[in-house]
Design a protein around this motif. Structure first.
Motif, PDB file in Angstrom:
ATOM      1  N   SER A   1      -5.486  -1.456  -3.291  1.00 33.21           N
ATOM      2  CA  SER A   1      -4.203  -1.994  -2.846  1.00 33.21           C
ATOM      3  C   SER A   1      -3.366  -2.465  -4.028  1.00 33.21           C
ATOM      4  CB  SER A   1      -4.427  -3.163  -1.882  1.00 33.21           C
ATOM      5  OG  SER A   1      -3.212  -3.791  -1.557  1.00 33.21           O
TER       6      SER A   1
ATOM      7  N   GLN B   1      -3.463  -9.259  -1.808  1.00 32.53           N
ATOM      8  CA  GLN B   1      -4.749  -8.674  -1.427  1.00 32.53           C
ATOM      9  C   GLN B   1      -5.763  -8.827  -2.554  1.00 32.53           C
ATOM     10  OE1 GLN B   1      -5.832  -6.899   1.713  1.00 32.53           O
ATOM     11  NE2 GLN B   1      -7.482  -7.829   0.556  1.00 32.53           N
TER      12      GLN B   1
ATOM     13  N   ASP C   1       0.854  -1.186   0.000  1.00 32.38           N
ATOM     14  CA  ASP C   1       0.000   0.000   0.000  1.00 32.38           C
ATOM     15  C   ASP C   1       0.889   1.236   0.000  1.00 32.38           C
ATOM     16  OD1 ASP C   1      -1.688   2.116   0.515  1.00 32.38           O
ATOM     17  OD2 ASP C   1      -2.789   1.108   2.118  1.00 32.38           O
TER      18      ASP C   1
END
Length: 401
Positions: free
Chosen positions: A279, A284, A128
């Motif tokens: 993200s 993810q 991130d």
């Protein structure tokens, strides 16, 4: 190959809901403002010590301590908890981009001496950019993995006990040295599902961690990393990060999971999915693909429930079922080559007991773990319920980091 069981230390707070408490408050910066969410517990050292002691008593080998904006510092917190535990190891997560590799090597060496060898390292490269920039890190996704590769080379180099020189794109070290290397050397855990992550794991780490995907997807990941490691002349072991929700019967476990879903408003799920969709982490995105933001068909594989990932980032799946069924799934992953199971459940204190008193004996009976320590003397469990839950009322579980 035996099973290694680990628990989770919720240094960002604990509770009985899938919705992260930070969605309701100021992110936990001011502890007095956590009250709007029912059942939320601040991550003060007294509460974390309860979890650590329970994990040790129940036979968990280590506890994973997360890293990030909303967590207490993992190094400092775990060092404090070494003073109230005896055997428990601490899997300390940290970001290699925000600390010198030589300093990290020195910190690890000190931790090993003070704790008498109870440190494990979890290297978190970061998926991130917004989070990374908070810490002054402005590299892009693939560059972060390239830097992690160099970081781990430097750490291992200075652990040799001899002056170490390194000239890379991200680090230049002259005479790097850890005067008293750690003994034993901490095992290095690492996860990443992108093409940039695989070679880093193959060259540098001891244990490759994956989030809880269905067995076939996990098998494919293991084959991928194992193949890359063989080309490097190395052997990598494997671990998996999962939540658990086990009860005396499958019906009770799924009823608890369904109650968790009932707490989730559609706009809450939509907002979480929108945020998580930004993200850069390939892992993810793989988690999000398991459920597609829908409440339908959340049991994506037998006893593997993707409901956690509707509103929480990171590990988004839970093993749900009776104690025997959860043990079945652990045995299934173990047959694929998974040795380390890093588990969690909300609230972490109660769920540690559900698993430790329910699933662990099942695994011991199958020869996958040793018999472990005896239950706490004088605190018997009633009808299989956790001793920490008077009356045996069902307890809700939520996602960890």
């Amino acid at each position: 190959m035996s099973v290694h069981l680990h628990w989770f230390l919720p240094t960002g707070g604990d509770g009985r809901t899938l919705v992260d408490r930070h969605a309701y408050t100021d992110g936990g910066v001011r502890r007095e403002r956590i009250t709007p969410v029912s059942g939320v517990r601040a991550p003060d050292v007294e509460y974390l010590a309860q979890i650590a002691k329970a994990a040790e008593q129940l036979g968990f080998e280590a506890v994973l301590t997360p890293t990030g904006t909303w967590c207490e510092d993992a190094w400092l917190t775990t060092m404090a908890l070494t003073q109230v535990t005896e055997r428990l190891k601490f899997l300390v997560a940290f970001r290699p981009g925000v600390i010198s590799p030589v300093l990290a090597a020195q910190m690890a060496a000190t931790f090993q001496r003070v704790s008498r060898g109870r440190l494990l390292l979890n290297v978190v490269t970061g998926g991130d950019s917004t989070e990374q920039k908070r810490f002054g890190d402005h590299l892009d996704h693939d560059q972060r993995y390239a830097r992690t590769d160099e970081f781990l080379q430097v750490v291992r180099g200075v652990w040799s006990g001899r002056p170490f020189d390194f000239d890379g794109a991200h680090y230049q070290v002259e005479g790097g040295l850890t005067a008293l290397p750690p003994d034993p050397l901490p095992e290095v855990f690492f996860g990443g599902s992108s093409a940039a992550a695989g070679p880093v794991a193959a060259r540098n780490v001891d244990v490759y961690l994956t989030w809880g995907e269905p067995p076939e997807q996990v098998r494919q990941k293991i084959d991928w990393i194992r193949g890359l490691a063989e080309r490097e002349g190395r052997t990598v072991r494997f671990g998996i990060r999962l939540h658990t929700l086990s009860r005396d019967t499958s019906k009770e476990a799924w009823a608890t999971a369904n109650r968790l879903l009932d707490d989730l408003a559609p706009d809450t799920v939509a907002a979480a999915q929108q945020a998580l969709g930004k993200s850069e982490s390939v892992g993810q995105q793989r988690m999000l693909a398991l459920h597609g933001g829908s409440r339908d068909k959340l049991e994506i594989s037998p006893n593997l429930w993707a409901g956690v990932g509707l509103v929480r980032g990171g590990a988004g799946t839970a093993l749900v079922g009776s104690h025997a069924e959860v043990a079945d799934r652990i045995e299934e992953y173990h047959a694929l080559g998974v040795e380390h199971f890093v588990l969690s459940g909300y609230p972490h204190l109660e769920e540690a007991y559900w698993f430790g008193e329910g699933v662990r004996p099942e695994l011991a009976a199958r020869g996958l773990v040793d018999a472990g320590p005896a239950p706490l003397a004088g605190v018997p469990a009633a009808n299989g319920r956790p001793a920490s839950a008077p009356g045996g009322a069902p307890l809700l579980i939520a996602g960890g980091r």
